[in-house]
Design an enzyme around this catalytic site. Structure first.
Site, PDB file in Angstrom:
ATOM      1  CG  ASP A   1      -0.727  -0.147   8.288  1.00 36.01           C
ATOM      2  OD1 ASP A   1      -1.710   0.545   8.359  1.00 36.01           O
ATOM      3  OD2 ASP A   1       0.357   0.084   7.817  1.00 36.01           O
TER       4      ASP A   1
ATOM      5  CE  LYS B   1       0.857   1.262   4.218  1.00 33.66           C
ATOM      6  NZ  LYS B   1       1.805   2.198   5.057  1.00 33.66           N
TER       7      LYS B   1
HETATM    8  P1  ATP Z   1       3.818  -0.274   7.686  1.00 35.64           P
HETATM    9  O1  ATP Z   1       3.953   0.418   6.538  1.00 35.64           O
HETATM   10  O2  ATP Z   1       2.701  -1.235   7.976  1.00 35.64           O
HETATM   11  O3  ATP Z   1       4.332   0.432   8.804  1.00 35.64           O
HETATM   12  P2  ATP Z   1       6.398  -1.385   7.102  1.00 35.64           P
HETATM   13  O4  ATP Z   1       6.221  -1.736   5.585  1.00 35.64           O
HETATM   14  O5  ATP Z   1       7.224  -0.306   7.406  1.00 35.64           O
HETATM   15  O6  ATP Z   1       5.248  -1.548   7.897  1.00 35.64           O
HETATM   16  P3  ATP Z   1       7.186  -4.355   7.573  1.00 35.64           P
HETATM   17  O7  ATP Z   1       7.987  -4.542   6.424  1.00 35.64           O
HETATM   18  O8  ATP Z   1       5.745  -4.595   7.816  1.00 35.64           O
HETATM   19  O9  ATP Z   1       7.243  -2.672   7.934  1.00 35.64           O
HETATM   20  O10 ATP Z   1       8.135  -4.586   8.622  1.00 35.64           O
HETATM   21  C1  ATP Z   1       8.369  -4.255   9.866  1.00 35.64           C
HETATM   22  C2  ATP Z   1       9.040  -5.171  11.002  1.00 35.64           C
HETATM   23  O11 ATP Z   1       7.852  -6.031  11.245  1.00 35.64           O
HETATM   24  C3  ATP Z   1      10.128  -5.758  10.403  1.00 35.64           C
HETATM   25  O12 ATP Z   1      11.419  -5.087  10.525  1.00 35.64           O
HETATM   26  C4  ATP Z   1      10.341  -7.120  10.937  1.00 35.64           C
HETATM   27  O13 ATP Z   1      11.156  -7.309  11.940  1.00 35.64           O
HETATM   28  C5  ATP Z   1       8.835  -7.470  11.376  1.00 35.64           C
HETATM   29  N1  ATP Z   1       7.965  -8.436  10.730  1.00 35.64           N
HETATM   30  C6  ATP Z   1       7.313  -9.334  11.158  1.00 35.64           C
HETATM   31  N2  ATP Z   1       6.742 -10.026  10.299  1.00 35.64           N
HETATM   32  C7  ATP Z   1       7.081  -9.739   9.036  1.00 35.64           C
HETATM   33  C8  ATP Z   1       6.888 -10.128   7.697  1.00 35.64           C
HETATM   34  N3  ATP Z   1       5.899 -11.245   7.280  1.00 35.64           N
HETATM   35  N4  ATP Z   1       7.528  -9.422   6.752  1.00 35.64           N
HETATM   36  C9  ATP Z   1       8.255  -8.534   7.126  1.00 35.64           C
HETATM   37  N5  ATP Z   1       8.830  -7.971   8.314  1.00 35.64           N
HETATM   38  C10 ATP Z   1       8.244  -8.586   9.649  1.00 35.64           C
END
Ligand code: ATP
Length: 299
Positions: free
Chosen positions: A139, A12
């Site tokens: 999210d 997203k």
């Molecule tokens: P958002 O946009 O929802 O704030 P994000 O995209 O910035 O999230 P994610 O990629 O969801 O961040 O990852 C955040 C943290 O969550 C990672 O650093 C990791 O430690 C943990 N995590 C847990 N499950 C997962 C997964 N399936 N994929 C990626 N990271 C994960």
């Protein structure tokens, strides 16, 4: 080997992210306008002797493979609700950047939930699945529904939005992640002592989405977390400037960052802007994608 179920889930971008003052429980009220874009993770679930998570893709080394993985947490939550044990192998083919502000972990949570639900034939209703999503993270419900939606509360109360056409984007990856809680803490620090307004969705932005008008959308996109993300990651300013210089209609940090998002007029401009961003050296990887696209889908 028993047949598995594969679910594809999009990333997203937040076209509006309005953030209220920290509440007594530490969370923030949000007015969060999500758009699902065509960058995908795929989650495949197969029956196994116990719970196991594996991951492949460029950022796989940064993904936890234990029970803190959102895909594992989703399988556990669904199994608990239906009185079974989560004996599954979850394999994540990861294309969404990790800790990039594009809800990659949330996508895997929604994907695992839908895949386990299909594998186990629980008969859960859409609302029950959405409840579990909301428990997993703010999210995650949007990753299940996709399209375009307004999220209120912590972002998890969703209202679907009409869109009048596809919007084209270029995404620049930053080479390292940013922790969402750290960005909110920085937001709190930067806004301390100021009067933070109640977060409300922009009427002009919702009109632009409904009209499918990229120029009007570009004039109204906003992200209240952007100053905090830039404060923690000042190099992002160079990526934003490079995208603007390449003719993007709008340049903004995606969610809590550090991925930067560039709205462009059409697929041809996306290609041109992506090339200019690659040549700028201001980012580690560049991708193009358009949205809205559907949410988690069984393949
Ligand atoms: P958002 O946009 O929802 O704030 P994000 O995209 O910035 O999230 P994610 O990629 O969801 O961040 O990852 C955040 C943290 O969550 C990672 O650093 C990791 O430690 C943990 N995590 C847990 N499950 C997962 C997964 N399936 N994929 C990626 N990271 C994960």
């Amino acid at each position: 080997m028993s047949a598995g179920v594969t679910v594809r889930v999009p990333a997203k971008v937040n076209v509006q992210l309005a953030v209220g003052a920290a509440r007594p429980d530490g969370f923030h009220d949000l007015a969060n306008v999500f758009l699902a874009v065509g960058l995908y993770d795929e989650v495949t679930v197969t029956p196994a002797d116990g719970l196991r998570v594996t991951c492949e893709g460029p950022d796989a080394a940064q993904v936890p493979l234990d029970r803190t993985n959102l895909a594992a947490r989703a399988a556990i939550a669904l199994a608990e609700r239906y009185g079974r044990t989560p004996d599954v192998h979850l394999h994540i083919a990861k294309d969404i950047p990790v800790a990039g502000g594009m809800a990659g972990g949330s996508a895997d949570g929604a994907g695992a939930l839908l895949a386990c639900d299909a594998l186990w034939g629980t008969g859960a209703t859409r609302d029950e699945l959405l409840d579990i999503c909301a428990e997993l993270g703010s999210d995650v419900p949007f990753s299940l529904v996709g399209g375009a939606a307004l999220g209120t509360g912590r972002g998890e109360k969703l209202t679907a939005l009409e869109t009048g056409g596809a919007f084209h984007w270029v995404f620049a990856m930053a080479g390292r992640g940013l922790s969402t809680p750290a960005v909110f803490r920085e937001f709190d620090r930067l806004t301390r002592g100021t009067d933070v307004p109640e977060p409300v969705a922009s009427g002009a932005l919702l009109d632009a989405l409904a009209a499918g008008d990229p120029d009007a959308l570009a004039a109204t996109v906003s992200n209240d977390l952007q100053p905090a993300a830039l404060s923690l990651f000042p190099e992002l300013a160079a990526a934003l400037a490079a995208g603007r210089g390449a003719g993007a209609l709008a340049a903004l940090v995606s969610g809590s960052g550090p991925t930067t998002a560039f709205l462009v007029r059409d697929a041809k401009s996306a290609h041109r802007t992506a090339e200019a961003l690659r040549a700028s050296g201001a980012c580690s990887a560049v991708r193009t994608a358009s949205g809205p696209v559907p949410g988690a889908t069984v393949l």
